[in-house]
Scaffold this active site. Structure first.
Site, PDB file in Angstrom:
ATOM      1  N   SER A 186       4.788   2.113   8.115  1.00 19.19           N
ATOM      2  CA  SER A 186       4.515   1.033   7.169  1.00 19.19           C
ATOM      3  C   SER A 186       5.759   0.690   6.368  1.00 19.19           C
ATOM      4  O   SER A 186       6.413   1.562   5.802  1.00 19.19           O
ATOM      5  CB  SER A 186       3.408   1.438   6.200  1.00 19.19           C
ATOM      6  OG  SER A 186       2.157   1.144   6.723  1.00 19.19           O
ATOM      7  N   HIS A 211       0.817  -1.212   0.000  1.00 16.34           N
ATOM      8  CA  HIS A 211       0.000   0.000   0.000  1.00 16.34           C
ATOM      9  C   HIS A 211       0.854   1.267   0.000  1.00 16.34           C
ATOM     10  O   HIS A 211       0.356   2.349  -0.298  1.00 16.34           O
ATOM     11  CB  HIS A 211      -0.974   0.009   1.186  1.00 16.34           C
ATOM     12  CG  HIS A 211      -0.338   0.196   2.525  1.00 16.34           C
ATOM     13  ND1 HIS A 211      -0.064  -0.854   3.376  1.00 16.34           N
ATOM     14  CD2 HIS A 211       0.073   1.301   3.185  1.00 16.34           C
ATOM     15  CE1 HIS A 211       0.477  -0.410   4.487  1.00 16.34           C
ATOM     16  NE2 HIS A 211       0.577   0.908   4.400  1.00 16.34           N
ATOM     17  N   ASP A 240       0.459  -7.627   1.226  1.00 19.79           N
ATOM     18  CA  ASP A 240       0.827  -6.226   1.488  1.00 19.79           C
ATOM     19  C   ASP A 240       2.341  -6.026   1.555  1.00 19.79           C
ATOM     20  O   ASP A 240       2.850  -5.336   2.430  1.00 19.79           O
ATOM     21  CB  ASP A 240       0.172  -5.737   2.777  1.00 19.79           C
ATOM     22  CG  ASP A 240       0.067  -4.204   2.822  1.00 19.79           C
ATOM     23  OD1 ASP A 240       0.454  -3.560   1.829  1.00 19.79           O
ATOM     24  OD2 ASP A 240      -0.383  -3.667   3.847  1.00 19.79           O
TER      25      ASP A 240
END
Length: 583
Positions: free
Chosen positions: A273, A164, A195
């Site tokens: 992230s 993402h 992911d």
């Protein structure tokens, strides 16, 4: 009731042209200061003006929040409660999460942070410019925006980050710790289900003086972990320390898949992230990717563990591309009720799960049957609740065994059918959904004739049309197919009249919106391409579309095709169909 939220940690920067329309800031309102919501608000724009209305009607929205309604943040809310203390030392910020730890616990997390320090030079900051497709106006894209997140260097001149973090990328740059140079990166592979994304940099200077990270084993409960990355609050590296508090099959909110995940109590914030999680030996044991936001919970973060990471890397090395995590292709039911077990002929010592449905597109659809009871998978016995032994004192869902396989692999299953035990060798494949969870970064497909815009439905499409609450606001029939329908063939799509571009040729049809197309001139519509081909080749006097709710659309063939070019010119649409339908 309490509202639980899990978010991703991509940290947004600025919209490239500083405009606040839906294609820029508003298209990422759910990125509240970098936190991308599970179902981000997507508002369509027409000539730069946001369309705030929502189409159709779905399930009635609940008046309050259900206590089990989970809203995931992919890497955490910037707002945190509770008592914390921080020690600022140079460019490293160490935060001990939760209540103040004492004695040995405090020493353990401090030691973990110290051992991770030598590997911090391999942690990089990821800058990405995104240009998302506009599903409501599929012939154009939304305004570009930028974000920042974290990543880390591994062997083979490669960098790992979250999928993402580079989704719908147009440009990706990487910056090393202590450097003032941003290096252009190339995206090698994106694993949407897990992911994870893999990048590389062609400039040799980027790789000088940096040692790649080594991967460690899956940690145990209470093992110390240290998460390193570039969250909100500055451009320097940040370190948060905690322990592993849970290991389970977790919902990966990027595309709602279920894979093995680690729950930790280290703070994971926006921008974390893609950053690595280290064990007390300084080895990488996971990638930070989402967190839980809840008024009664603090410092609950989630990490992609090494088994999932290695599956992604080995899949890429083996096939030259990401092929995904396979599934069995069944829906199953627990067998905990004793009467239910007796009714299917299970002995007292037999355990397993009952097959409710088998997906028609699954390779094993001709082998496994509804009402079969799966007793074991690859020699591992399955319990009545669908779990298998994991580690000492732990059990985990048997889908974990399936996720260890690769697309195209074989597996041995033992089933009980009519009181007889049978063994089958089945082939595992990727999941084929009637309404896919993503479109693999490709632009959306569309076809236009007589002002009617036909589109294929996907989850991003529903989110674009109805916003983050699409599960309540979308038409009930579309939601039913999203939740329960199975594709009958690999290339089957659910095709809808997305909207009608008003013109004289389509008077009376203006209010048609997101209604499924069942058939064209009496022939079933299998997918968007087959519909486009049938319309283009039609020599009959009329174009007749059978829609859901027993509605029909009838247009004179000659007039509809002649009017299409004028309608395209009026709306500045370059082509009557997307490029993928032309081949």
């Amino acid at each position: 009731m309490a509202d639980l939220k899990r978010k991703r940690g991509r940290k947004p920067k600025t919209v490239v042209d500083n405009s606040a329309d839906a294609a820029g800031i508003s298209s990422k309102e759910a990125l509240d200061d970098g936190v991308l919501s599970v179902t981000p608000v997507e508002t369509a724009t027409t000539n730069g003006d946001p369309q705030t209305h929502r189409r159709g009607r779905g399930r009635p929205k609940k008046g309050g929040k259900h206590e089990e309604e989970v809203d995931w943040d992919i890497a955490a809310s910037p707002e945190r409660r509770g008592h914390r203390f921080a020690d600022h030392n140079g460019d490293i910020t160490t935060v001990l999460s939760g209540d103040l730890r004492h004695g040995a616990e405090l020493a353990a997390v401090a030691a973990a942070a110290a051992k991770a320090a030598p590997s911090m030079d391999a942690v990089v900051k990821v800058f990405c410019v995104h240009t998302e497709p506009n599903f409501s106006l599929p012939w154009q894209r939304k305004r570009q925006y930028s974000s920042s997140s974290s990543g880390f260097i591994i062997g083979g001149r490669r960098v790992l980050t979250n999928a993402h973090s580079v989704e719908h990328h147009t440009q990706v740059k990487l910056k090393k710790r202590g450097s003032d140079t941003k290096y252009l990166a190339t995206v090698l592979s994106i694993g949407t289900e897990c992911d994870i994304a893999m990048l590389t940099v062609n400039d040799d200077e980027f790789w000088e003086g940096v040692s790649p990270l080594e991967f460690g084993d899956l940690p145990a409960l209470q093992d110390a972990v240290t998460v390193v990355g570039y969250p909100i609050g500055g451009d320097t590296i940040s370190v948060t320390s905690g322990v592993v508090s849970r290991i389970e099959i977790l919902s990966y909110v990027h595309v709602s898949t279920e894979l093995l995940g680690l729950q930790i109590d280290a703070a994971i914030n926006s921008g974390n992230s893609g950053g690595p999680a280290f064990n007390d030996k300084g080895k990488c044991v996971g990638i930070a990717f989402q967190s839980l936001k809840h008024e009664d919970a603090e410092n609950i973060g989630y990490v992609i563990p090494t088994p999932v990471i290695m599956h992604f890397i080995q899949d890429y090395e083996k096939n030259g591309a990401y092929t995904g995590f396979p599934i069995i292709g069944i829906e199953w039911q627990k067998m905990e009720n004793p009467d239910l077990r007796l009714s299917v002929g299970m002995a007292h010592n037999q355990k397993g799960v009952r097959i409710r449905r088998v997906e028609p597109t699954a390779p094993e659809s001709n082998v496994l049957k509804p009402s079969d009871v799966i007793l074991s998978f690859d020699g591992v016995d399955i319990a009545n609740d669908g779990t298998v032994p994991f580690r000492h004192g732990e059990r985990i869902g048997f889908s974990y065994l399936v996720s260890q396989k690769y697309t195209g692999d074989d597996a041995q299953v033992k089933v009980l059918r009519k009181s007889k035990i049978l063994e089958f060798k089945i082939k595992l494949n990727a999941h084929k959904r009637l309404i896919p969870a993503h479109i693999k970064g490709k632009p959306p497909s569309y076809y236009i004739v007589g002002g009617f815009v036909f589109s294929a439905v996907s989850v991003p499409y529903l989110r674009s049309e109805y916003g983050k609450d699409y599960e309540f606001d979308a038409p009930v029939k579309l939601l039913d197919k999203l939740l329960h329908a199975m594709a009958q063939s690999i290339d089957e799509q659910l095709v809808v009249v997305s909207q009608v571009l008003v013109a004289d040729i389509n008077i009376g049809y203006e209010e048609l919106v997101n209604t499924q197309v069942i058939a064209f001139n009496g022939k079933p519509v299998k997918n968007l391409k087959s519909l486009a081909n049938m319309v283009e080749a039609c020599k009959e006097e009329y174009l007749k579309f059978d829609l859901d709710y027993n509605q029909i659309v009838v247009l004179q063939t000659k007039n509809a095709k002649a009017a299409t070019s004028d309608i395209l010119a009026m709306h500045c649409i370059p082509s009557a169909m997307s490029d993928d339908l032309k081949t």
